[in-house]
Motif scaffolding. Structure first.
Motif, PDB file in Angstrom:
ATOM      1  N   UNK A 110      40.378  48.250  31.171  1.00 30.45           N
ATOM      2  CA  UNK A 110      40.484  46.914  30.586  1.00 30.45           C
ATOM      3  C   UNK A 110      40.145  45.863  31.630  1.00 30.45           C
ATOM      4  N   UNK A 111      39.233  45.001  31.241  1.00 33.00           N
ATOM      5  CA  UNK A 111      38.832  43.917  32.135  1.00 33.00           C
ATOM      6  C   UNK A 111      39.860  42.792  32.032  1.00 33.00           C
ATOM      7  N   UNK A 112      40.347  42.334  33.176  1.00 36.72           N
ATOM      8  CA  UNK A 112      41.325  41.243  33.168  1.00 36.72           C
ATOM      9  C   UNK A 112      40.910  40.179  34.165  1.00 36.72           C
ATOM     10  N   UNK A 113      41.358  38.971  33.923  1.00 37.90           N
ATOM     11  CA  UNK A 113      41.082  37.908  34.882  1.00 37.90           C
ATOM     12  C   UNK A 113      41.917  38.151  36.134  1.00 37.90           C
ATOM     13  N   UNK A 114      41.309  38.040  37.288  1.00 33.12           N
ATOM     14  CA  UNK A 114      42.043  38.280  38.534  1.00 33.12           C
ATOM     15  C   UNK A 114      42.558  36.985  39.150  1.00 33.12           C
TER      16      UNK A 114
ATOM     17  N   UNK B  93      32.819  34.893  37.318  1.00 32.62           N
ATOM     18  CA  UNK B  93      34.028  35.440  36.710  1.00 32.62           C
ATOM     19  C   UNK B  93      34.788  36.308  37.727  1.00 32.62           C
ATOM     20  N   UNK B  94      35.998  35.890  38.110  1.00 32.91           N
ATOM     21  CA  UNK B  94      36.802  36.743  39.007  1.00 32.91           C
ATOM     22  C   UNK B  94      37.621  37.729  38.165  1.00 32.91           C
ATOM     23  N   UNK B  95      37.343  39.009  38.305  1.00 31.38           N
ATOM     24  CA  UNK B  95      37.999  39.982  37.439  1.00 31.38           C
ATOM     25  C   UNK B  95      38.636  41.128  38.225  1.00 31.38           C
ATOM     26  N   UNK B  96      39.444  41.880  37.511  1.00 31.81           N
ATOM     27  CA  UNK B  96      39.969  43.140  38.021  1.00 31.81           C
ATOM     28  C   UNK B  96      39.928  44.127  36.859  1.00 31.81           C
TER      29      UNK B  96
ATOM     30  N   UNK C  48      42.153  42.793  42.549  1.00 33.55           N
ATOM     31  CA  UNK C  48      43.462  42.152  42.404  1.00 33.55           C
ATOM     32  C   UNK C  48      43.293  40.650  42.571  1.00 33.55           C
ATOM     33  N   UNK C  49      44.402  39.937  42.416  1.00 35.32           N
ATOM     34  CA  UNK C  49      44.296  38.482  42.572  1.00 35.32           C
ATOM     35  C   UNK C  49      43.948  38.114  44.011  1.00 35.32           C
ATOM     36  N   UNK C  50      44.367  38.937  44.957  1.00 32.56           N
ATOM     37  CA  UNK C  50      44.040  38.633  46.358  1.00 32.56           C
ATOM     38  C   UNK C  50      42.676  39.204  46.764  1.00 32.56           C
ATOM     39  N   UNK C  51      42.260  40.225  46.063  1.00 29.19           N
ATOM     40  CA  UNK C  51      40.959  40.830  46.367  1.00 29.19           C
ATOM     41  C   UNK C  51      40.210  41.096  45.054  1.00 29.19           C
ATOM     42  N   UNK C  52      39.786  39.992  44.410  1.00 30.24           N
ATOM     43  CA  UNK C  52      39.162  40.156  43.085  1.00 30.24           C
ATOM     44  C   UNK C  52      37.731  40.679  43.161  1.00 30.24           C
TER      45      UNK C  52
END
Lengths: 294, 206
Positions: free
Chosen positions: A141-145, A168-171, A187-191
């Protein structure tokens, strides 16, 4: 007397409750016609210049050696602020779901066994049955990071097939009963940053150049809404960090296995191809439609 | 021996006839003519569109005053020209939401030449570039600069002394105009009239 008073108070409370409910309903979006898809656009924010509703209907995401076809639609929605030098920052969707979570099936499941394209249909069906069921199957699942404000859109580049159209910053959330709830690539720190384009990519090897497409533009509602059909956003020069958090308390065992299955995810080994239908509208037009339809 | 010489002579004659035929068809490229005579030197053709509109699906832009100034000449028997001025005024859209803030032709002069498409004379305009800045708070193109680029071919009606541009003429002449990466439709009917040395003389192209 006491009983009558109680009844009056009860009726009054009921009326107040119904009135409140009525107000709550009328406070919701009253958009009609072509504007209904912008219901989650934060148009009440007067700084929102454009409303965006984009559906990725198909495409694929290649992460290292894993290729995941997009089979379930993914929606990106929200608003954009006044562009600065052609690039506009995103504003989150009113309901908070800026990027919808659509789990996509990872072919081959947790064991990663994918039959050859030339395999008999029975073999393909059996592998799918045993390796892509609720226990062995893996969803991606693609999510916003990052917060929605980190998304940027350049309509000029989107239409002009030149430069980054959508950043688009994703995880990627990998889901399976054995992988636990926190198995992510990025991740939010390493998108994972996707600088998606409609032009031609210039990736490092082994990837080769691929082309996007601006698509077919049509104006609706007397130029208040633009619909772009058959838009293709691509990028294959992005890098992705290693997977992390897979397997819960035995993450130290499972995560390396997942990473070995993913293979190399440095730039040149990953691809994103998103086939979209994009709707954009002037924020003022959406606000007016809302006001005109109480 | 004599027979061989006759055969060579006949072959050369046939070749000469063939060359002459090709030369005739090559010289059939249309030229600017006034009162039926080929233009010598240059002439200025001017006019304003009788009607003109540009359409991206869903949005049509019209200019009430679409003027042009074209300097024409015949070069090696073929009509050529240079569009030196294309003033555009009183432009509107078919949308209540979108207005035309500014509009202007860019990178003038635009070269033109005459050609023939299925026996009909055509004028081809190359290097077209028109910048349109749309306005309107509710317009999705508001504060957006749209640039129309490409080439356009229009058929010339000698009897009516007009040039017509539409999707059929652009298609027939293998030309296209684009805006926002889209192929756009341009409809225009322009009178062709000389304004310098051949004023009030019948202009034709053949």
């Amino acid at each position: 007397m006491q009983k009558n008073r109680k009844r009056v108070v009860g009726t009054a409370l009921l009326v107040v409750a119904l009135f409140a409910l009525g107000l709550a309903a009328s406070a919701q979006a009253k958009l009609v016609g072509n504007y209904t898809k912008f219901a989650q656009c934060p148009y009440t924010n007067l700084e929102v210049k454009k409303c965006i509703y984009s559906t990725t209907n198909s495409g694929e995401v290649v992460l290292g050696s894993k290729k995941v076809p997009i089979e379930k639609p993914v929606v990106l929605q929200g608003g954009t602020l006044q562009p600065v030098e052609g690039v506009a920052k995103f504003v989150a969707a009113a309901n908070g779901i800026t990027l919808s979570k659509a789990p996509q099936n990872v072919p081959g499941g947790i064991l990663g066994i994918v039959p050859e394209a030339s395999s008999p249909a029975l073999v393909k069906a059996l592998i799918k049955f045993f390796l892509e069921n609720s226990l062995t199957g893996v969803n991606s699942t693609l999510e916003l990071a990052k917060p929605a404000s980190e998304i940027t859109l350049s309509e000029t580049n989107l239409i002009g097939e030149e430069g980054t159209a959508l950043k688009l910053p994703v995880k990627v959330h990998l889901e399976n009963p054995f992988l636990g709830k926190n198995c992510y690539v990025g991740s939010s720190t390493s998108p994972i940053i996707w600088p998606l384009i409609t032009g031609e990519t210039n990736p490092p090897a082994p990837n080769t150049k691929i082309k996007g497409k601006s698509g077919e533009l049509e104006f609706l509602e007397e130029g208040r809404i633009a619909e772009i059909k058959e838009n293709v956003l691509v990028e294959n020069a992005w890098s992705a960090p290693k997977a992390s958090g897979c397997g819960g308390i035995i993450s130290f065992l499972v995560t390396p296995i997942i990473n070995s299955q993913l293979g190399t995810t440095t730039a040149g080994h990953n691809t994103a191809i998103l086939n979209n239908t994009i709707f954009t509208a002037s924020g003022a037009a959406v606000r007016k439609n809302n006001e005109e339809n109480p | 021996m004599r027979t061989k010489a006759t055969a060579i002579g006949a072959a050369l004659a046939a070749l000469a006839v063939l060359c002459a035929m090709f030369a005739t068809s090559a010289s059939a490229a249309p030229a600017w003519k006034f009162e039926g005579k080929s233009l010598e030197g240059t002439e200025v053709v001017m006019g304003g569109a009788i009607e003109s509109s540009m359409t991206i699906p869903g949005l049509t832009t019209k200019c009430e005053d679409f003027l042009y100034k074209l300097t024409v000449e015949n070069s090696a028997g073929t009509g050529k020209g240079s569009l030196t001025e294309v003033p555009l005024y009183n432009c509107t859209t078919n949308s209540k939401a979108c207005t035309v803030g500014t509009i202007g032709a860019e990178k003038l002069p635009w070269p033109t030449h005459l050609t023939t498409v299925s026996t009909t004379p055509y004028i081809i305009i190359e290097g077209v570039k028109v910048a349109i800045y749309y306005e309107g708070e509710e317009c999705v193109l508001g504060e957006t600069l749209v640039t129309v680029t490409g080439s356009a071919g229009g058929s010339i009606d000698n009897a009516a002394e007009t040039a017509t541009f539409n999707s059929s003429t652009l298609s027939a002449s293998k030309t296209e105009l684009k805006a926002l990466s889209q192929k756009i439709e341009w409809n225009g009917l322009f009178p062709t009239e000389a304004f310098q040395w051949h004023r009030e003389q019948a202009l034709s192209v053949s």
